[in-house]
Each structure stands twice: as C-alpha cells, then as structure tokens.
Motif scaffolding. Structure first.
Motif, PDB file in Angstrom:
ATOM      1  N   MET A   1      53.813  30.503  36.783  1.00 47.84           N
ATOM      2  CA  MET A   1      53.773  31.664  35.940  1.00 47.84           C
ATOM      3  C   MET A   1      54.052  31.203  34.515  1.00 47.84           C
ATOM      4  O   MET A   1      54.970  30.432  34.284  1.00 47.84           O
ATOM      5  CB  MET A   1      54.857  32.649  36.406  1.00 47.84           C
ATOM      6  N   GLU A   2      53.238  31.639  33.577  1.00 46.49           N
ATOM      7  CA  GLU A   2      53.424  31.292  32.167  1.00 46.49           C
ATOM      8  C   GLU A   2      53.950  32.502  31.410  1.00 46.49           C
ATOM      9  O   GLU A   2      53.621  33.639  31.732  1.00 46.49           O
ATOM     10  CB  GLU A   2      52.112  30.854  31.532  1.00 46.49           C
ATOM     11  N   THR A   3      54.779  32.245  30.396  1.00 42.40           N
ATOM     12  CA  THR A   3      55.323  33.314  29.579  1.00 42.40           C
ATOM     13  C   THR A   3      55.567  32.814  28.165  1.00 42.40           C
ATOM     14  O   THR A   3      55.737  31.612  27.948  1.00 42.40           O
ATOM     15  CB  THR A   3      56.631  33.860  30.181  1.00 42.40           C
ATOM     16  N   ASP A   4      55.577  33.713  27.221  1.00 43.16           N
ATOM     17  CA  ASP A   4      55.878  33.353  25.838  1.00 43.16           C
ATOM     18  C   ASP A   4      57.378  33.282  25.589  1.00 43.16           C
ATOM     19  O   ASP A   4      57.816  32.685  24.617  1.00 43.16           O
ATOM     20  CB  ASP A   4      55.267  34.378  24.869  1.00 43.16           C
ATOM     21  N   ASP A   5      58.177  33.911  26.432  1.00 39.48           N
ATOM     22  CA  ASP A   5      59.635  33.940  26.271  1.00 39.48           C
ATOM     23  C   ASP A   5      60.277  33.629  27.619  1.00 39.48           C
ATOM     24  O   ASP A   5      60.550  34.519  28.423  1.00 39.48           O
ATOM     25  CB  ASP A   5      60.075  35.305  25.750  1.00 39.48           C
ATOM     26  N   VAL A   6      60.519  32.343  27.868  1.00 37.61           N
ATOM     27  CA  VAL A   6      61.023  31.891  29.166  1.00 37.61           C
ATOM     28  C   VAL A   6      62.381  32.515  29.474  1.00 37.61           C
ATOM     29  O   VAL A   6      62.598  33.028  30.572  1.00 37.61           O
ATOM     30  CB  VAL A   6      61.097  30.345  29.233  1.00 37.61           C
ATOM     31  N   SER A   7      63.297  32.508  28.516  1.00 38.77           N
ATOM     32  CA  SER A   7      64.640  33.046  28.759  1.00 38.77           C
ATOM     33  C   SER A   7      64.589  34.518  29.157  1.00 38.77           C
ATOM     34  O   SER A   7      65.281  34.940  30.091  1.00 38.77           O
ATOM     35  CB  SER A   7      65.513  32.881  27.520  1.00 38.77           C
ATOM     36  N   ALA A   8      63.789  35.296  28.457  1.00 43.16           N
ATOM     37  CA  ALA A   8      63.683  36.723  28.769  1.00 43.16           C
ATOM     38  C   ALA A   8      63.060  36.944  30.143  1.00 43.16           C
ATOM     39  O   ALA A   8      63.489  37.824  30.897  1.00 43.16           O
ATOM     40  CB  ALA A   8      62.867  37.439  27.700  1.00 43.16           C
ATOM     41  N   GLU A   9      62.068  36.134  30.488  1.00 44.84           N
ATOM     42  CA  GLU A   9      61.408  36.284  31.788  1.00 44.84           C
ATOM     43  C   GLU A   9      62.333  35.865  32.919  1.00 44.84           C
ATOM     44  O   GLU A   9      62.365  36.509  33.969  1.00 44.84           O
ATOM     45  CB  GLU A   9      60.107  35.484  31.826  1.00 44.84           C
TER      46      GLU A   9
ATOM     47  N   LEU B   1      63.960  20.626  31.610  1.00 47.30           N
ATOM     48  CA  LEU B   1      63.584  20.979  30.244  1.00 47.30           C
ATOM     49  C   LEU B   1      63.506  22.503  30.145  1.00 47.30           C
ATOM     50  O   LEU B   1      64.487  23.178  30.386  1.00 47.30           O
ATOM     51  CB  LEU B   1      62.280  20.293  29.830  1.00 47.30           C
ATOM     52  N   GLU B   2      62.369  23.055  29.815  1.00 49.79           N
ATOM     53  CA  GLU B   2      62.229  24.505  29.725  1.00 49.79           C
ATOM     54  C   GLU B   2      61.467  25.086  30.914  1.00 49.79           C
ATOM     55  O   GLU B   2      60.998  26.211  30.854  1.00 49.79           O
ATOM     56  CB  GLU B   2      61.531  24.887  28.417  1.00 49.79           C
ATOM     57  N   CYS B   3      61.351  24.322  31.992  1.00 47.32           N
ATOM     58  CA  CYS B   3      60.685  24.803  33.201  1.00 47.32           C
ATOM     59  C   CYS B   3      61.741  25.237  34.205  1.00 47.32           C
ATOM     60  O   CYS B   3      62.661  24.478  34.502  1.00 47.32           O
ATOM     61  CB  CYS B   3      59.831  23.699  33.822  1.00 47.32           C
ATOM     62  N   HIS B   4      61.622  26.431  34.707  1.00 42.07           N
ATOM     63  CA  HIS B   4      62.558  26.973  35.679  1.00 42.07           C
ATOM     64  C   HIS B   4      61.832  27.211  36.984  1.00 42.07           C
ATOM     65  O   HIS B   4      60.671  27.615  36.984  1.00 42.07           O
ATOM     66  CB  HIS B   4      63.113  28.319  35.197  1.00 42.07           C
ATOM     67  N   THR B   5      62.523  26.989  38.103  1.00 42.95           N
ATOM     68  CA  THR B   5      61.991  27.351  39.410  1.00 42.95           C
ATOM     69  C   THR B   5      62.924  28.399  39.988  1.00 42.95           C
ATOM     70  O   THR B   5      64.131  28.183  40.071  1.00 42.95           O
ATOM     71  CB  THR B   5      61.898  26.140  40.353  1.00 42.95           C
TER      72      THR B   5
ATOM     73  N   PRO C   1      59.389  32.820  48.678  1.00 41.35           N
ATOM     74  CA  PRO C   1      58.574  31.792  48.018  1.00 41.35           C
ATOM     75  C   PRO C   1      59.155  31.359  46.668  1.00 41.35           C
ATOM     76  O   PRO C   1      59.848  32.123  46.004  1.00 41.35           O
ATOM     77  CB  PRO C   1      57.211  32.454  47.820  1.00 41.35           C
ATOM     78  N   PHE C   2      58.857  30.118  46.301  1.00 41.88           N
ATOM     79  CA  PHE C   2      59.270  29.574  45.010  1.00 41.88           C
ATOM     80  C   PHE C   2      58.286  29.999  43.934  1.00 41.88           C
ATOM     81  O   PHE C   2      57.083  30.085  44.182  1.00 41.88           O
ATOM     82  CB  PHE C   2      59.320  28.044  45.040  1.00 41.88           C
ATOM     83  N   THR C   3      58.772  30.231  42.717  1.00 41.48           N
ATOM     84  CA  THR C   3      57.920  30.574  41.579  1.00 41.48           C
ATOM     85  C   THR C   3      58.302  29.691  40.405  1.00 41.48           C
ATOM     86  O   THR C   3      59.398  29.831  39.860  1.00 41.48           O
ATOM     87  CB  THR C   3      58.107  32.051  41.173  1.00 41.48           C
ATOM     88  N   PRO C   4      57.444  28.737  40.001  1.00 43.55           N
ATOM     89  CA  PRO C   4      57.725  27.960  38.799  1.00 43.55           C
ATOM     90  C   PRO C   4      57.434  28.817  37.565  1.00 43.55           C
ATOM     91  O   PRO C   4      56.446  29.536  37.524  1.00 43.55           O
ATOM     92  CB  PRO C   4      56.783  26.769  38.888  1.00 43.55           C
ATOM     93  N   LEU C   5      58.304  28.737  36.574  1.00 46.18           N
ATOM     94  CA  LEU C   5      58.165  29.527  35.359  1.00 46.18           C
ATOM     95  C   LEU C   5      58.178  28.587  34.166  1.00 46.18           C
ATOM     96  O   LEU C   5      59.123  27.830  33.984  1.00 46.18           O
ATOM     97  CB  LEU C   5      59.326  30.516  35.272  1.00 46.18           C
ATOM     98  N   VAL C   6      57.102  28.589  33.376  1.00 45.74           N
ATOM     99  CA  VAL C   6      56.968  27.672  32.245  1.00 45.74           C
ATOM    100  C   VAL C   6      56.483  28.423  31.013  1.00 45.74           C
ATOM    101  O   VAL C   6      56.014  29.550  31.099  1.00 45.74           O
ATOM    102  CB  VAL C   6      55.991  26.518  32.555  1.00 45.74           C
TER     103      VAL C   6
END
Length: 52
Positions: A1-9, A25-29, A36-41
């Motif tokens: 999942m991609e977002t413009d504001d990782v912290s907010a998401e 780094l700035e990638c969260h799982t 299920p797992f969701t990678p967030l970048v």
C-alpha cells in the motif's frame, strides 16, 4: 500500500485494529485484524529513495 503520509496512515490503520509487525526505514508492515500482512510505504512520487 502506498501513501503520501506514512505516519498518518499507520495511525489510521492501527486505530482500525491493525498491529505493527516490523519497520525498516520508512516502510512499515502491519498485520490486519483478519491476519494478512500489509506493507505500507511512501508513494513512489514522493519517495526520496527512488533513483538511488
């Protein structure tokens, strides 16, 4: 999942029940409430690591 504001998401998804699993780094799982797992970048258009 991609977002413009990782912290907010991350905050939004954890408020909905997702559980943090890992971070690099700035990638969260996150683990969704159903399992299920969701990678967030960052969205690729705003990612400072693109083109390195």
């Amino acid at each position: 999942m991609e977002t413009d504001d990782v912290s907010a998401e991350v905050a939004r998804l954890t408020a909905l029940g997702a559980k943090p699993v890992s971070r690099w780094l700035e990638c969260h799982t996150l683990r969704a409430p159903g399992g299920p797992f969701t990678p967030l970048v960052w969205a690729m258009t705003n990612n400072p690591f693109v083109g390195m």
